[in-house]
Design an enzyme around this catalytic site. Structure first.
Site, PDB file in Angstrom:
ATOM      1  CB  VAL A  30      16.555   9.372 101.692  1.00  0.00           C
ATOM      2  CG1 VAL A  30      17.401   7.973 101.787  1.00  0.00           C
ATOM      3  CG2 VAL A  30      16.868  10.959 101.468  1.00  0.00           C
TER       4      VAL A  30
ATOM      5  CG  ASN B  83      24.081  12.776 106.910  1.00  0.00           C
ATOM      6  OD1 ASN B  83      24.151  14.123 108.172  1.00  0.00           O
ATOM      7  ND2 ASN B  83      24.592  12.500 105.628  1.00  0.00           N
TER       8      ASN B  83
ATOM      9  CB  SER C 190      20.236  22.665 111.240  1.00  0.00           C
ATOM     10  OG  SER C 190      20.255  23.757 111.047  1.00  0.00           O
TER      11      SER C 190
ATOM     12  CE1 TYR D 253      19.500  23.070 105.131  1.00  0.00           C
ATOM     13  CE2 TYR D 253      19.664  24.578 107.690  1.00  0.00           C
ATOM     14  CZ  TYR D 253      19.910  23.244 106.663  1.00  0.00           C
ATOM     15  OH  TYR D 253      20.932  22.383 107.509  1.00  0.00           O
TER      16      TYR D 253
ATOM     17  CB  ALA E 136       9.707  25.647 106.722  1.00  0.00           C
TER      18      ALA E 136
ATOM     19  CE  LYS F 288      18.280  20.295 108.378  1.00  0.00           C
ATOM     20  NZ  LYS F 288      18.175  18.750 107.889  1.00  0.00           N
TER      21      LYS F 288
END
Length: 255
Positions: A58, A84, A137, A150, A152, A154
Site C-alpha cells: 500500500v 491497518n 498507536s 514509527y 512520527a 503514528k
C-alpha cells in the site's frame, strides 16, 4: 449485542496476519463482506473462505489503485476502509537510522493511509453507513525513544484522521483512529527483542519495563482491537468521529 453490520462491505489493508487478520475475521464473523491485501502471499492463502484478497504494497500508489478497484468490484461497493498496514520501522538512535529506513516507515505507516483514503472516499460517499478507521498507536501520543520514525508516523495518523473527520463530516463519513498499545503477537515480541538488543538487556527486563507504563499489566489482543473497530463501523457508532481512541490498557508514556 447485534451490531447490524451484516452485509457491510469492508476493505482492510494488511489483513493476512496479526491485528489485520483479527479485524478481517471479526468482520466476517458478524456477516460483513471483506476484501483485504497484504505483501505476505502465504498468509493470504490461509485466509478464511469468502474473504477476497490480493497482493499489494500500500506504499505503492499503482498497486493501491488496483487494490481499490478490485475491492469495489468484489464487494459491489464500499462502506468501510480500515487502514491497518504498518511496519515497526528501525530501532535505534536518530543518528543511527538510515534515511531509507525512515522513508519506508513513513511511507507504510502514514502515506499509505492517504494512498488508500483518496481513492476510497468517492466510493464511501455512496454508502449509507460509511466510515474510515486508521490504525495509529500509543506511540502517536507519546515520544518513543529509539523508535522516532514509527512515533512520527503514528502522530501523523492522528492529525490525518482528525482532518479527514472534519472534511468528510458533511458526507456522513466517520473517521476515527485506533491507538493500540502492547499487542500480543509476533510483531510486538520482535519490537521488544530489538529494544533489548539495542540496550543490551534481557528480554524479560525490557518486557517488564514496558508493562510498567501500562495500568493494566497485560497485552491487548487483536480481538479486543477488532471489537472496538466493529462498534465504530456499526450504526451504533454513527455519532463518533474524529476521535483517537486508545485500546491500550491506559499507557501513560513509552520507554
Amino acid at each position: 449485542m447485534d451490531l447490524a453490520i451484516e452485509g457491510l462491505r469492508v476493505l482492510v489493508t494488511a489483513g493476512a496476519n496479526g491485528i489485520g487478520r483479527g479485524i478481517v475475521e471479526a468482520f466476517l464473523a458478524e456477516g460483513a463482506r471483506v476484501f483485504t491485501c497484504d505483501v505476505d502471499e502465504v498468509g493470504l492463502s490461509t485466509l478464511p473462505a469468502g474473504v477476497g484478497h490480493r497482493m499489494a504494497d500500500v506504499a505503492d500508489r499503482v498497486q493501491v489503485a488496483s487494490l481499490v478497484e478490485d475491492a469495489v468490484a468484489y464487494l459491489g461497493g464500499l462502506d468501510v476502509l480500515v487502514n491497518n498496514a504498518g511496519i515497526a520501522g528501525p530501532t535505534g538512535r536518530v543518528e543511527e537510522i538510515a534515511p531509507e529506513d525512515w522513508d519506508r516507515c513513513i511511507e507504510v505507516c502514514l502515506t499509505s493511509q492517504f494512498n488508500c483514503a483518496r481513492l476510497a472516499v468517492p466510493h464511501l460517499r455512496a454508502s449509507t453507513n460509511p466510515s474510515i478507521i486508521n490504525l495509529s498507536s500509543a506511540a502517536g501520543q507519546f515520544g518513543f525513544a529509539l523508535r522516532s520514525p514509527y512515533s512520527a508516523a503514528k502522530w501523523g495518523v492522528i492529525g490525518f484522521t482528525k482532518s479527514l473527520a472534519i472534511e468528510l463530516g458533511d458526507a456522513g463519513i466517520r473517521v476515527n483512529a485506533i491507538l493500540p498499545g502492547l499487542v500480543a503477537g509476533d510483531r510486538q515480541r520482535r519490537v521488544l527483542e530489538a529494544k533489548a538488543q539495542q540496550r543490551g538487556m534481557p528480554f524479560a527486563e525490557v518486557e517488564k519495563a514496558a508493562f510498567s507504563y501500562v495500568s493494566i499489566k497485560d497485552y491487548v489482543t487483536p480481538q479486543q482491537l477488532a471489537d472496538q473497530i466493529l462498534f465504530l463501523c456499526s450504526p451504533r457508532g454513527r455519532t463518533i468521529s474524529g476521535q483517537a481512541i486508545a485500546v491500550d490498557g491506559d499507557t501513560r508514556m513509552l520507554a
